[in-house]
Structures are given as C-alpha cells and as structure tokens.
Design a protein around this motif. Structure first.
Motif, PDB file in Angstrom:
ATOM      1  N   GLU A  80      36.073  40.382  26.634  1.00 44.34           N
ATOM      2  CA  GLU A  80      36.425  39.327  27.576  1.00 44.34           C
ATOM      3  C   GLU A  80      35.240  38.374  27.661  1.00 44.34           C
ATOM      4  O   GLU A  80      34.214  38.702  28.253  1.00 44.34           O
ATOM      5  N   THR A 118      40.583  39.367  25.018  1.00 43.40           N
ATOM      6  CA  THR A 118      41.060  38.464  26.055  1.00 43.40           C
ATOM      7  C   THR A 118      40.679  37.029  25.703  1.00 43.40           C
ATOM      8  O   THR A 118      39.608  36.774  25.152  1.00 43.40           O
ATOM      9  N   TRP A 127      37.762  29.474  35.244  1.00 49.46           N
ATOM     10  CA  TRP A 127      38.207  29.541  36.636  1.00 49.46           C
ATOM     11  C   TRP A 127      37.389  28.610  37.525  1.00 49.46           C
ATOM     12  O   TRP A 127      36.188  28.432  37.341  1.00 49.46           O
ATOM     13  N   HIS A 250      44.721  35.330  29.453  1.00 48.99           N
ATOM     14  CA  HIS A 250      44.427  35.332  30.884  1.00 48.99           C
ATOM     15  C   HIS A 250      45.132  34.152  31.522  1.00 48.99           C
ATOM     16  O   HIS A 250      45.094  33.041  30.999  1.00 48.99           O
ATOM     17  N   ASP A 253      43.595  29.692  36.244  1.00 51.77           N
ATOM     18  CA  ASP A 253      42.940  29.996  37.513  1.00 51.77           C
ATOM     19  C   ASP A 253      42.189  28.760  38.003  1.00 51.77           C
ATOM     20  O   ASP A 253      41.112  28.475  37.494  1.00 51.77           O
ATOM     21  N   CYS A 286      46.858  39.539  29.726  1.00 51.32           N
ATOM     22  CA  CYS A 286      45.914  40.077  30.702  1.00 51.32           C
ATOM     23  C   CYS A 286      46.499  39.753  32.066  1.00 51.32           C
ATOM     24  O   CYS A 286      46.498  38.589  32.486  1.00 51.32           O
ATOM     25  N   CYS A 288      46.309  39.215  35.561  1.00 52.96           N
ATOM     26  CA  CYS A 288      45.310  38.994  36.612  1.00 52.96           C
ATOM     27  C   CYS A 288      46.048  38.764  37.926  1.00 52.96           C
ATOM     28  O   CYS A 288      46.667  37.709  38.127  1.00 52.96           O
ATOM     29  N   SER A 291      44.773  35.561  39.830  1.00 54.67           N
ATOM     30  CA  SER A 291      45.171  34.259  39.302  1.00 54.67           C
ATOM     31  C   SER A 291      46.650  34.005  39.548  1.00 54.67           C
ATOM     32  O   SER A 291      47.037  32.967  40.093  1.00 54.67           O
ATOM     33  N   HIS A 315      43.418  42.752  35.554  1.00 51.82           N
ATOM     34  CA  HIS A 315      42.413  42.378  36.554  1.00 51.82           C
ATOM     35  C   HIS A 315      43.038  42.571  37.926  1.00 51.82           C
ATOM     36  O   HIS A 315      44.084  41.970  38.218  1.00 51.82           O
ATOM     37  N   ASP A 362      38.453  42.805  39.730  1.00 57.95           N
ATOM     38  CA  ASP A 362      38.055  41.427  39.459  1.00 57.95           C
ATOM     39  C   ASP A 362      37.366  40.835  40.683  1.00 57.95           C
ATOM     40  O   ASP A 362      37.852  40.985  41.809  1.00 57.95           O
TER      41      ASP A 362
END
Length: 405
Positions: A80, A118, A127, A250, A253, A286, A288, A291, A315, A362
C-alpha cells in the motif's frame, strides 16, 4: 482419539479470522516495526515511498525491505500503495511507458512474495482533509473534513477559475466570511493541510502547481476517467493474474469531486461497474469503511456482503457525520460506520470462503503520549493500537458468539 488427532481437529474447527496488519511508512516512520509488533499485528502493509511515481520498483529494493520486516518478526503480503502515474489517469501519449513500468513492478513484487497490491485512481491528490488536529471531547486529536474550509481554500487561496460554481450559495458565503477572518498564518496552515502531502501520497504541490495540474484535467470528466481506469486495468491485470497478485482499488477519499476533479470510485455502483467492465480475478477492492462511509448513502455492511468476492484488503475506521456536511474520524467502534455489522459480515465471508482477509485499523486519534511526539497525521501509534485492539476483540467476540450458537 490421540492427542495429535485432537489437535488437528481443533485447528480445523478454528474460525478463520482477519490477518491483523498496520501500515508502516518505512525506515523514516516515527512508528517502528517493533512498535507495530508489540501492538499485536502480525504483518505490515508498506510501500517503497522513496521511489518516484511511475518508476520501476526493482527486485533488490523490494527484497531489502522484506528482509528488514522479516528481521522484526513481521510479515509483508500487502503493498500500500503502488501509485498510478498521472499520465495513465490522463490517458496521455506517454502512458504506455508507465504501464510497462507498473507491470514490471508487479512481477518483481510477486517474486518477493507480495500477493495484494493497493492503488487508487484519484486525480492528483490522495486523501484530503481540512483539519489534521481537530480536538475531540476527551482531548485526543482527529482528522476532519469541512466543506466550508475547502471552499475557502479553493475560491480564495487556490483561486481556481469558476470554483464558486461548485458550491451552493450558503457555502460560498460562509467561505468568504471564513477566509476574511483568517490571518496569513491561518491561510498557510489551511493550504499546507490540504495540499502539502500526507502519508501515502508520494507527491505534493504548491497552490500554483496544483492549479496548473488541475488545468490538465480540464477535458477529463468522470466518463473519460472511467475509460482510463478500465484501460489501466486491461493493461495490467493479465500480468497480475499471471504472477498471482490481486490489485485492489482504494475508494476515493473523500468520495465526491473536489477542485473540479472527477471521482469515479465512490459508490457501490462505481465499483460494480469496474468489475463488470474488467472481470479479471486480479481486479479487486480495498474496502475502506471510512472512505465509503463519508457518503451517507453507502450501505457499508451491505456492500461487504455484495462485493465479498472482490474484497482483498480491508481498512476499518469510522467517520462521524456532522449536520453541516462536515465529518471527522471517530473512534473505531463509534461514529456512523455500524462497525459491528461490518466485522460480522467479514467474519461470515471468511468462514464461507476459508480465506483470511488482511485488515488494518485505518487512521487513529493522536492521543496520550503521542500528543507530545511528532507523528504522521492519522498514523500515530497509540490511537491505531487502540483501534486494532478494539477490532480484534470485536471479531473474537463475534467468533465466540457464533461458536456458542
């Protein structure tokens, strides 16, 4: 039944639990590998952050990083992140060279035992938050996103042409009041918070550089970005399949457009479309929770159930929504994520499939001793250790209840 037979039977009946990991940013990370091992993780997720985006990760460098992790008594099976160069996202004429480099990096990672890679497909910025030190009632510090602060930066500091059109009238008025109340130091702090680079983001900008970069996306709307994403996957998934790596995207975000830039991995419909367009077994997610959870219309436990076959990495964090559209990072078992339902869904998937899904807590509040230390925003030790312990206990409690049922 002999002792050995009983041991085998017990092991077969043991529930499959998530592989507990923590993110590590390499040798310069204030959090050491020893810290991570003592926190209870069995693996780290990491990357070669010193290698510029688009360059090949050579095998000796990967092997050296693995050796360092192994000496600390930890495993490394998830990268990642392996960044996607902006030329690929833009569909620029030189993108083929970066696609070739990406494929070569995948071959080298697989040769060194990495099984999950990732990446994200967010234009320019990783992010984004507007406050990295939002004080919670107990004195801990959290990450926060506030639309008015973003608008104040976008309209009055970045000065993106026609930026005001992307905000409603009330937000524009509040942004104007906000920026006029800020002194030079406060404006600089907001600018640096948004664009100066955060952990996991290999590139950073000045406002002038960001504005020029945003202009490059002038004719790249959401539909074109989706096409470029599909082209990326079609170019790299065959190699990922060949070498036994699962690519996991991912989500955005925050999961909505900022600075006029499109976002195309924000909802369940977005990711379902990606999987339908490129059905390769190497094309994964992934998941999350933070997010996806920043959008209140995302049904997180339901998404886990429906996307289960594609989830290769998780995450776990929770955000707390605020009435004005802002959100901040809550403690891992609090906020709006419905974490117990998410973990229960993940537990059930693992029992059905027999596979352990890598998970990391996370972000985390900066708290206790870490309040006096230099830390990466969101990645201080104690807050993440608290999160990992809570999530571990939650999953084991679910397993115990299932066994007793």
């Amino acid at each position: 039944m002999g002792e050995n037979e009983a041991m085998v039977l017990t092991q077969k009946n043991d529930p499959v639990l998530m592989t507990q990991t923590m993110r590590w940013f390499g040798p310069a990370d204030p959090v050491s590998l020893r810290d991570i091992r003592q926190a209870g993780a069995s693996e780290v997720v990491t990357a070669l952050h010193d290698i510029p985006n688009g360059m090949v990760w050579d095998r000796p460098a990967i092997a050296a990083r693995r050796a360092e992790i192994t000496r600390a008594g930890l495993g490394w099976s998830v990268v990642e992140s392996l960044p996607v160069h902006e030329s690929i996202k833009l569909g620029a004429p030189d993108c083929d060279r970066y696609l070739a480099a990406y494929r070569e990096s995948l071959r080298h990672l697989a040769a060194e035992g990495v099984r999950v890679v990732t990446y994200n497909f967010m234009p320019l910025l990783d992010w984004t938050r507007t406050d990295l030190r939002y004080e919670m009632p107990d004195g801990a510090l959290a990450l926060r996103f506030e639309p008015v602060a973003l608008a104040a930066y976008d309209i009055y500091i970045l000065r993106r042409p026609d930026a005001a059109r992307d905000y409603d009238e009330a937000t524009c008025a509040a942004a104007e009041r906000r920026v006029h109340a800020m002194d030079a130091a406060a404006r600089l702090e907001l600018e640096q918070t948004i664009i100066a680079g955060l952990p996991g983001s290999e590139e950073s900008f000045t406002s002038a550089e960001l504005l020029r970069a945003v202009e490059q996306y002038g004719d790249v709307g959401a539909d074109r970005l989706r096409e470029h994403h599909a082209a990326f996957l079609e170019a790299v998934c065959p190699v990922a399949e060949e070498v036994g790596i699962r690519l996991v995207v991912h989500p955005d975000d925050p999961p909505f457009p900022i600075f006029g830039l499109p976002r195309v991995v924000s909802t369940e419909a977005d990711v379902a479309a990606i999987f339908a367009r490129v059905p390769s077994v190497a094309n994964g997610l992934c998941f999350c929770a933070g997010s996806f959870g920043a959008r209140q219309d995302n049904d997180l436990p339901g998404m886990v159930e429906r996307l289960q076959d594609r989830i290769g990495f998780v995450h776990l964090r929770s955000v707390q929504h605020e009435p004005d559209g802002s959100f901040h990072e809550a403690a891992h078992l609090e906020g709006d994520a419905r974490m117990a339902e998410i973990v229960a869904a993940l537990y059930n998937i693992q029992q059905r499939s027999g596979r352990s899904i890598p998970m990391r807590p996370d972000h985390g509040h900066q708290m206790m001793y870490d309040l006096t230390r230099t830390t990466n925003p969101g990645y201080s030790l104690i807050g993440r250790m608290r999160g990992l312990a809570e999530l571990r206990g939650l999953e084991r409690g679910i397993a115990h209840a299932a066994a007793a049922a």
